[in-house]
Design a protein around this motif. Structure first.
Motif, PDB file in Angstrom:
ATOM      1  N   CYS A  77       0.845  -1.192   0.000  1.00 29.44           N
ATOM      2  CA  CYS A  77       0.000   0.000   0.000  1.00 29.44           C
ATOM      3  C   CYS A  77       0.880   1.241   0.000  1.00 29.44           C
ATOM      4  N   ILE A  78       0.318   2.314  -0.499  1.00 28.21           N
ATOM      5  CA  ILE A  78       0.988   3.608  -0.465  1.00 28.21           C
ATOM      6  C   ILE A  78       0.290   4.481   0.572  1.00 28.21           C
ATOM      7  N   ILE A  79       1.074   5.056   1.447  1.00 32.01           N
ATOM      8  CA  ILE A  79       0.587   6.080   2.372  1.00 32.01           C
ATOM      9  C   ILE A  79       0.966   7.424   1.778  1.00 32.01           C
ATOM     10  N   CYS A  80      -0.010   8.291   1.597  1.00 27.65           N
ATOM     11  CA  CYS A  80       0.289   9.600   1.013  1.00 27.65           C
ATOM     12  C   CYS A  80      -0.511  10.666   1.749  1.00 27.65           C
ATOM     13  N   GLY A  81       0.142  11.334   2.667  1.00 31.14           N
ATOM     14  CA  GLY A  81      -0.460  12.431   3.401  1.00 31.14           C
ATOM     15  C   GLY A  81       0.484  13.612   3.347  1.00 31.14           C
ATOM     16  N   THR A  82       0.889  14.101   4.516  1.00 28.22           N
ATOM     17  CA  THR A  82       1.921  15.144   4.536  1.00 28.22           C
ATOM     18  C   THR A  82       3.213  14.601   3.951  1.00 28.22           C
ATOM     19  N   GLY A  83       3.523  13.317   4.248  1.00 26.41           N
ATOM     20  CA  GLY A  83       4.655  12.606   3.649  1.00 26.41           C
ATOM     21  C   GLY A  83       4.153  11.479   2.774  1.00 26.41           C
ATOM     22  N   ASP A 106      13.239  12.488   0.955  1.00 25.91           N
ATOM     23  CA  ASP A 106      12.366  11.773   0.019  1.00 25.91           C
ATOM     24  C   ASP A 106      10.941  11.708   0.555  1.00 25.91           C
ATOM     25  N   SER A 107      10.085  12.591   0.061  1.00 20.81           N
ATOM     26  CA  SER A 107       8.656  12.508   0.373  1.00 20.81           C
ATOM     27  C   SER A 107       7.853  12.786  -0.893  1.00 20.81           C
ATOM     28  N   ASN A 108       8.388  12.334  -2.019  1.00 26.19           N
ATOM     29  CA  ASN A 108       7.820  12.656  -3.325  1.00 26.19           C
ATOM     30  C   ASN A 108       6.360  12.232  -3.440  1.00 26.19           C
ATOM     31  N   GLY A 109       5.574  13.089  -4.063  1.00 28.81           N
ATOM     32  CA  GLY A 109       4.159  12.815  -4.274  1.00 28.81           C
ATOM     33  C   GLY A 109       3.285  13.202  -3.102  1.00 28.81           C
ATOM     34  N   SER A 110       3.891  13.613  -2.011  1.00 28.91           N
ATOM     35  CA  SER A 110       3.149  13.902  -0.784  1.00 28.91           C
ATOM     36  C   SER A 110       2.530  15.294  -0.799  1.00 28.91           C
ATOM     37  N   GLY A 111       1.700  15.558   0.216  1.00 28.97           N
ATOM     38  CA  GLY A 111       1.134  16.884   0.368  1.00 28.97           C
ATOM     39  C   GLY A 111       2.209  17.936   0.542  1.00 28.97           C
ATOM     40  N   ALA A 172       2.440  21.903   3.464  1.00 32.11           N
ATOM     41  CA  ALA A 172       1.584  20.869   2.872  1.00 32.11           C
ATOM     42  C   ALA A 172       0.172  21.391   2.600  1.00 32.11           C
ATOM     43  N   LYS A 173      -0.284  22.361   3.371  1.00 33.25           N
ATOM     44  CA  LYS A 173      -1.638  22.887   3.187  1.00 33.25           C
ATOM     45  C   LYS A 173      -1.826  23.542   1.826  1.00 33.25           C
ATOM     46  N   PHE A 174      -0.726  23.959   1.202  1.00 31.62           N
ATOM     47  CA  PHE A 174      -0.830  24.616  -0.094  1.00 31.62           C
ATOM     48  C   PHE A 174      -1.045  23.625  -1.240  1.00 31.62           C
ATOM     49  N   SER A 175      -1.035  22.338  -0.933  1.00 29.59           N
ATOM     50  CA  SER A 175      -1.326  21.333  -1.966  1.00 29.59           C
ATOM     51  C   SER A 175      -2.724  21.538  -2.540  1.00 29.59           C
ATOM     52  N   THR A 176      -3.656  22.023  -1.714  1.00 25.58           N
ATOM     53  CA  THR A 176      -5.019  22.247  -2.211  1.00 25.58           C
ATOM     54  C   THR A 176      -5.051  23.304  -3.308  1.00 25.58           C
ATOM     55  N   CYS A 177      -4.129  24.250  -3.241  1.00 29.45           N
ATOM     56  CA  CYS A 177      -4.055  25.291  -4.274  1.00 29.45           C
ATOM     57  C   CYS A 177      -3.722  24.684  -5.631  1.00 29.45           C
ATOM     58  N   GLN A 196       4.418  14.826  -9.666  1.00 27.07           N
ATOM     59  CA  GLN A 196       4.304  14.185  -8.358  1.00 27.07           C
ATOM     60  C   GLN A 196       3.600  12.832  -8.457  1.00 27.07           C
ATOM     61  N   SER A 197       2.678  12.692  -9.392  1.00 28.52           N
ATOM     62  CA  SER A 197       2.019  11.400  -9.625  1.00 28.52           C
ATOM     63  C   SER A 197       3.018  10.363 -10.111  1.00 28.52           C
ATOM     64  N   GLU A 198       3.925  10.785 -10.960  1.00 33.22           N
ATOM     65  CA  GLU A 198       4.968   9.873 -11.445  1.00 33.22           C
ATOM     66  C   GLU A 198       5.855   9.401 -10.300  1.00 33.22           C
ATOM     67  N   GLN A 199       6.097  10.278  -9.344  1.00 29.81           N
ATOM     68  CA  GLN A 199       6.911   9.890  -8.189  1.00 29.81           C
ATOM     69  C   GLN A 199       6.196   8.841  -7.342  1.00 29.81           C
ATOM     70  N   LEU A 200       4.892   8.989  -7.164  1.00 35.52           N
ATOM     71  CA  LEU A 200       4.134   7.969  -6.435  1.00 35.52           C
ATOM     72  C   LEU A 200       4.137   6.649  -7.192  1.00 35.52           C
TER      73      LEU A 200
END
Length: 223
Positions: A77-83, A106-111, A172-177, A196-200
């Protein structure tokens, strides 16, 4: 929130759970992000609080997600939140983890990475190093500041780097922007999401080598 407050909240949650169950609790599993590099800092705190369980097991949150979706089956599974990170669990073998080395490495793809790229491109656009993007306006709205006041006004930097209110969770809150701008056709925002999707996706490629290519059950769940 700091180590002491985190422990206090944890023991309060465990006690509340135990009280609701009633009677003696056989075992409890604590799935907490970041425990693999940190080790078990939970068991002693729980025991010291006066809560007694026959068995306490502490692990990362990836195990809980896999178990919730697929039970005891081998899975990842992938965990993707702040990290971000990817976990692979297989019967009789150690839990494997890809990514999740912290935001400095390394927290690529994260918030956090989405938020950082949002800020980076907004500032580059203000400088004239990037093309125009609505990220500038959206970032300004979230900060309560105007783009034309970015420099020499230091309020922008102070909000980001303030040790009490800024830092990683704030960024991380600016991810919504990014998602808002992309939904309105902003090309720079769409580029950030694509990268960032490619990193995930690279995490799943790394996990693939742990499994036989045939007969793997796939599952999706809305959390």
């Amino acid at each position: 929130i700091g180590y002491e407050l985190a422990q206090k909240r944890l023991t309060t949650a465990v006690k509340t759970l135990g009280d609701k169950v009633g009677g003696e609790v056989e075992a409890i599993y604590c799935g907490i992000a970041g425990t693999m590099p940190m080790g078990d800092y939970v068991t002693d705190a729980v025991n010291a609080s006066g809560i007694k369980y026959k068995h306490i097991q502490v692990g990362d949150d990836g195990t809980m997600i896999i178990s919730a979706v697929l039970g005891q089956k081998d899975a990842c599974c992938i965990i993707c939140g702040t990290g971000s990170s990817c976990f692979v669990r297989r019967k009789g073998k150690r839990l494997e983890k890809m990514g999740g080395k912290g935001y400095l490495i390394d927290s690529n793809g994260s918030g956090y990475d989405l938020g950082r790229e949002c800020l980076r491109h907004a500032f580059r656009s203000i400088d004239g190093r990037d093309g125009k993007t609505m990220l500038v306006e959206l970032v300004g709205e979230k900060m309560g500041l105007k783009a034309e006041d970015c420099f020499p006004n230091s309020d922008w930097m102070r909000k980001i780097y303030d040790p009490q209110t800024g830092g990683r969770p704030y960024i991380a809150k600016f991810s919504t922007c990014v998602f808002e701008a992309a939904s309105k056709g902003d090309e720079i925002a769409k580029q950030i999401i694509e990268e960032q999707s490619e990193q995930l996706a690279s995490l799943t490629y790394a996990a693939e080598k742990f499994f036989d290519a045939h007969g793997i059950e796939k599952a999706e769940v809305d959390l």
